[in-house]
Write a protein that holds these residues in place. Structure first.
Motif, PDB file in Angstrom:
ATOM      1  N   MET A   1      37.427  42.272  58.824  1.00  0.00           N
ATOM      2  CA  MET A   1      38.013  42.039  57.509  1.00  0.00           C
ATOM      3  C   MET A   1      39.258  41.185  57.574  1.00  0.00           C
ATOM      4  O   MET A   1      39.421  40.234  56.821  1.00  0.00           O
ATOM      5  CB  MET A   1      38.397  43.381  56.913  1.00  0.00           C
ATOM      6  N   PHE A   2      40.158  41.545  58.487  1.00  0.00           N
ATOM      7  CA  PHE A   2      41.453  40.871  58.501  1.00  0.00           C
ATOM      8  C   PHE A   2      41.341  39.423  58.926  1.00  0.00           C
ATOM      9  O   PHE A   2      41.983  38.554  58.360  1.00  0.00           O
ATOM     10  CB  PHE A   2      42.447  41.630  59.397  1.00  0.00           C
TER      11      PHE A   2
ATOM     12  N   MET B   1      36.895  37.124  50.301  1.00  0.00           N
ATOM     13  CA  MET B   1      36.566  38.144  51.289  1.00  0.00           C
ATOM     14  C   MET B   1      36.090  39.426  50.591  1.00  0.00           C
ATOM     15  O   MET B   1      35.110  40.037  51.008  1.00  0.00           O
ATOM     16  CB  MET B   1      37.812  38.413  52.144  1.00  0.00           C
ATOM     17  N   ALA B   2      36.802  39.797  49.511  1.00  0.00           N
ATOM     18  CA  ALA B   2      36.560  41.102  48.879  1.00  0.00           C
ATOM     19  C   ALA B   2      35.159  41.207  48.283  1.00  0.00           C
ATOM     20  O   ALA B   2      34.456  42.197  48.496  1.00  0.00           O
ATOM     21  CB  ALA B   2      37.608  41.340  47.804  1.00  0.00           C
TER      22      ALA B   2
ATOM     23  N   LEU C   1      30.698  33.867  39.034  1.00  0.00           N
ATOM     24  CA  LEU C   1      31.863  33.977  38.149  1.00  0.00           C
ATOM     25  C   LEU C   1      33.168  33.810  38.911  1.00  0.00           C
ATOM     26  O   LEU C   1      34.083  33.139  38.449  1.00  0.00           O
ATOM     27  CB  LEU C   1      31.851  35.325  37.430  1.00  0.00           C
ATOM     28  N   HIS C   2      33.231  34.406  40.105  1.00  0.00           N
ATOM     29  CA  HIS C   2      34.505  34.335  40.822  1.00  0.00           C
ATOM     30  C   HIS C   2      34.754  32.951  41.390  1.00  0.00           C
ATOM     31  O   HIS C   2      35.888  32.479  41.421  1.00  0.00           O
ATOM     32  CB  HIS C   2      34.558  35.411  41.897  1.00  0.00           C
TER      33      HIS C   2
ATOM     34  N   ALA D   1      41.790  35.971  48.100  1.00  0.00           N
ATOM     35  CA  ALA D   1      41.334  37.131  48.862  1.00  0.00           C
ATOM     36  C   ALA D   1      40.005  37.626  48.313  1.00  0.00           C
ATOM     37  O   ALA D   1      39.240  38.285  49.020  1.00  0.00           O
ATOM     38  CB  ALA D   1      42.376  38.231  48.802  1.00  0.00           C
ATOM     39  N   ARG D   2      39.718  37.269  47.053  1.00  0.00           N
ATOM     40  CA  ARG D   2      38.450  37.720  46.474  1.00  0.00           C
ATOM     41  C   ARG D   2      37.259  37.151  47.224  1.00  0.00           C
ATOM     42  O   ARG D   2      36.182  37.726  47.207  1.00  0.00           O
ATOM     43  CB  ARG D   2      38.393  37.379  44.991  1.00  0.00           C
TER      44      ARG D   2
ATOM     45  N   LEU E   1      46.939  34.186  46.929  1.00  0.00           N
ATOM     46  CA  LEU E   1      46.474  35.531  47.254  1.00  0.00           C
ATOM     47  C   LEU E   1      45.158  35.837  46.539  1.00  0.00           C
ATOM     48  O   LEU E   1      44.326  36.605  47.015  1.00  0.00           O
ATOM     49  CB  LEU E   1      47.537  36.550  46.836  1.00  0.00           C
ATOM     50  N   SER E   2      44.983  35.207  45.393  1.00  0.00           N
ATOM     51  CA  SER E   2      43.785  35.434  44.597  1.00  0.00           C
ATOM     52  C   SER E   2      42.524  35.041  45.368  1.00  0.00           C
ATOM     53  O   SER E   2      41.439  35.536  45.082  1.00  0.00           O
ATOM     54  CB  SER E   2      43.905  34.636  43.308  1.00  0.00           C
TER      55      SER E   2
ATOM     56  N   ILE F   1      42.700  42.438  42.949  1.00  0.00           N
ATOM     57  CA  ILE F   1      42.822  41.835  44.280  1.00  0.00           C
ATOM     58  C   ILE F   1      44.098  42.351  44.951  1.00  0.00           C
ATOM     59  O   ILE F   1      44.096  42.710  46.131  1.00  0.00           O
ATOM     60  CB  ILE F   1      42.852  40.303  44.173  1.00  0.00           C
TER      61      ILE F   1
ATOM     62  N   THR G   1      43.094  39.432  39.009  1.00  0.00           N
ATOM     63  CA  THR G   1      43.987  39.311  40.167  1.00  0.00           C
ATOM     64  C   THR G   1      44.637  40.654  40.489  1.00  0.00           C
ATOM     65  O   THR G   1      44.916  40.950  41.641  1.00  0.00           O
ATOM     66  CB  THR G   1      45.055  38.259  39.877  1.00  0.00           C
TER      67      THR G   1
ATOM     68  N   LEU H   1      43.472  45.739  46.119  1.00  0.00           N
ATOM     69  CA  LEU H   1      42.646  45.733  47.327  1.00  0.00           C
ATOM     70  C   LEU H   1      43.495  45.427  48.558  1.00  0.00           C
ATOM     71  O   LEU H   1      43.392  46.097  49.587  1.00  0.00           O
ATOM     72  CB  LEU H   1      41.545  44.688  47.189  1.00  0.00           C
TER      73      LEU H   1
END
Lengths: 609, 78
Positions: A424-425, A528-529, A580-581, A525-526, A522-523, B62, B59, B65
């Motif tokens: 993950m990291f 990965m999420a 969508l993302h 990160a989605r 930072l957004s 996120i 966001t 998370l």
């Protein structure tokens, strides 16, 4: 690429005598984006051609028929023929036929719904064996209809009160329906007794004109309804036949008429004086020569055409220009907003990054293949080529990322280069780096846009300041964690400089927006999420199916079922989320760095939608 | 699978981090979504802008998370 087609503004003017010929020529050329004239003291707007009234009447008629018959455009293959003869009489005759069928249909439906109400009342009275004409107004007799809890108890109580009564009931289990006749003079006492037996009154309003017993009437109404239903079926068949017979004719007529009407009503967009007309608009620069030539020919050299390149503050309609492979991604600009004439058209960048983001999130060989197949099939069914081409490319990239992540329907089939499930990291740092690059590309594009429109210093203050801010924070962070041997003061200096620049460019609001650049990065990160959640779900599905496979026998079937249903659901969720993302990362994080948009799309006169 | 109480608390903490932020995002998106659909009913071209506005609060999740992962990681390290 990156820039829309060059446009020329054009003014066409000439005597009214050649107006129709010019309109016809423009309609065929399909290059002029007309800018509508609005009435001023110099010139009024033009009047539609003489044929417009008849054309629009016929068009309304045809469209009404299309709507009434429920014809859909995709249902029929048709050739729009030139000069369809006698549309109006044919449409009129068809309209009459249709109206007869529709009237019949409506009449039958009304009769049935009226009968339904009576039927409800008759059903209640079905087991009470007295003629319906008994339910009328009496002078010396009172009657009650309704439900009570216990009919026999009521019977006992009333017989204590009087002998002159008649109680009929149809026994239901919990509540029984009663009809009670008694002398009018003891009405109040009877009512009291009924109340004690929790009587609820039922009103019969639809049966007052009926004779004979309820069950006979019920039979009659059932027969009537059956007859009406048959008629309805017949009418529907008739309508369906009309639809099938005439749908090609109607659709072809609609197309023909609407195109004719478009021409006939074109002068409404023109400026016009008593004897001349003038039309302003935009033509792609590359079509200019051809246009002038053809117009001169059509106008017998009586037409005057003036043209010039777009000026700085013109509201130029946009015709996007992209290489063939990036063309489908213009879909995203259609969906959002057209870029203005002088700013960079981001379609190409979307083409580069959208499939990658989508791929990272879906990132599974199996899901990639499955979704590619789905979109390939859908493309043949539904006419939205741009959209499905985008999705097919994105699915293909998902397969590639699937190889990188070593996943096949959640199963790690090979030792992955990077594992979404276990590393993950590592993946988080990778996608944040991708985010930083993407956002900074956006800032660079924004820099170029601002440079072109407001000059170098504005571009530095508005866009470069963000990059300085990022450098400052990066130096601060790295020196804090002792990764580099630079004094944190250097970072602080960068930071202060960027804050001053932003203050100059945006005022106090700029300061409030300071953190957004980091939340934007930072957004990402989605990436990965969303991927992680998709993998974990797939693994859970596989594991629970495996349990059943171990048990053998019938359980294997259940296992297969879990696999199929589970992966279908997960694929749907994954596709929706990834699309969508990925879209959002472009529209929100990327576009907000440079995009203004709001231009009109180039819609040439005469071209189909 | 028996775990000691501190592991359980760490799991609850990271669960709360993501769960609560998801609820917050949902509440925010609900209001925006309603308005966006209303606007779209009036003017269909607003789909792109409506979508963008609707997903802006995402966001928050996120962040939730990231915090959840950090908590798990802290627990692993410490």
């Amino acid at each position: 690429m990156l820039k829309p087609y060059d446009m020329s503004s054009i003014i066409i003017t000439g005597p009214k005598a050649i107006q129709e010929a010019i309109i016809r020529e423009l309609h065929e050329l399909k290059v002029l984006h007309i800018v509508e004239h609005s009435k001023n003291e110099l010139a009024d707007i033009g009047k539609p051609l003489g044929s417009a009234a008849n054309l629009s009447e016929a068009l309304v008629k045809v469209r009404a028929l299309i709507a009434a018959l429920g014809i859909k455009k995709e249902e029929a293959e048709f050739e729009p023929k030139k000069g369809l003869p006698d549309i109006m009489p044919a449409a009129k005759k068809l309209g009459e036929n249709l109206n007869t069928a529709l009237d019949e249909l409506k009449k039958c439906q009304e009769l049935i719904s009226k009968n339904e109400a009576t039927k409800q009342e008759l059903k209640i009275l079905k087991d009470i064996n007295i003629p319906l004409e008994y339910f009328t107004a009496y002078r010396s007799l009172a009657y009650f209809t309704g439900y009570v809890k216990d009919a026999s108890a009521l019977n006992e109580e009333i017989s204590k009160l009087t002998k002159n009564f008649m109680l009929l009931n149809s026994g239901a289990k919990k509540r029984s329906f009663i009809v009670l006749f008694a002398e009018a003079k003891i009405r109040d006492k009877v009512q009291g007794l009924l109340q004690k037996n929790s009587f609820s009154h039922v009103n019969f309003s639809n049966i007052s004109n009926l004779n004979g017993t309820a069950s006979a009437n019920l039979q009659r109404i059932e027969d009537e309804n059956a007859r009406h239903s048959r008629k309805i079926v017949d009418s529907n068949k008739k309508i369906e036949a009309l639809k099938n017979e005439h749908k090609e004719f109607l659709l072809a007529s609609e197309m023909f008429l609407s195109r004719q009407l478009e021409k006939a009503e074109a002068p409404l967009k023109f400026a016009s004086t008593q004897s001349s007309f003038l039309v302003k608009g935009w033509v792609p620069a590359e079509d200019l020569n051809k246009t002038i030539e053809r117009l001169n020919k059509a106008g017998k050299n009586k037409v005057f055409v003036h043209f010039e390149p777009a000026k700085a503050h013109d509201n130029v309609p946009i015709k996007l220009k992209n290489p063939r492979f990036a063309k489908p991604f213009e879909f995203f600009m259609d969906l959002y907003s057209m870029p203005t004439y002088r700013e960079i058209d981001p379609t190409f960048f979307v083409f580069l990054t959208f499939p990658i983001f989508f791929g990272i999130m879906l990132g599974d060989v199996g899901y990639g293949i499955a979704s590619f197949a789905i979109f390939w099939l859908l493309k043949r069914k539904i006419k939205a080529d741009k959209f499905f081409n985008v999705l097919m490319l994105a699915s293909f990239v998902s397969m590639l990322f699937g190889l990188l992540f070593g996943e096949f329907f959640g199963y790690e089939f090979t030792h992955p280069i990077i594992s979404r499930e276990h590393e993950m990291f590592r993946l988080l740092y990778v996608v944040l780096a991708i985010g930083a690059v993407h956002v900074n590309i956006g800032l660079v594009i924004g820099f170029i846009n601002t440079l072109k429109m407001h000059g170098f210093m504005a571009a530095v203050y508005e866009k470069a300041s963000w990059i300085v801010l990022e450098i400052g924070v990066a130096i601060l962070a790295l020196s804090y964690f002792k990764k580099i041997s630079v004094s944190p003061l250097a970072g602080a200096a960068f930071l202060a400089a960027s804050i001053l620049m932003l203050l100059k460019a945006e005022g106090i609001r700029g300061l409030m927006e300071l953190p957004t650049i980091f939340t934007n990065i930072l957004s990402y990160a989605r990436l990965m999420a969303i991927g992680l959640s998709s993998v974990v779900l797939a693994v859970i599905i596989n594991d629970s199916a495996k349990e059943f496979f171990h048990q053998g026998g019938v359980y294997i079937l259940i296992g297969v079922l879990i696999l199929v249903v589970g992966h279908i659901i997960n694929l749907m969720l994954g596709l929706l989320g990834s699309f969508l993302h990925s879209l959002r990362l472009h529209y929100v994080e990327f576009f907000s760095k440079f995009f203004h948009g709001g231009a009109k799309r180039y819609q040439p006169f005469g071209a189909k939608e | 699978m028996a775990v000691d109480i501190s592991t359980g608390l760490v799991a609850i903490a990271s669960g709360l981090a993501i769960g609560l932020s998801a609820i917050a995002a949902a509440i925010a998106e609900k209001d925006i979504g309603v308005a966006a659909v209303g606007a779209m009913a009036e003017k269909e071209e607003l789909f792109g802008k409506g979508l963008v506005l609707t997903v802006i609060p995402e966001t928050i999740v996120i962040f939730g998370l990231v915090v959840a992962i950090l908590i798990l990681n802290l627990a692993k390290g410490g």
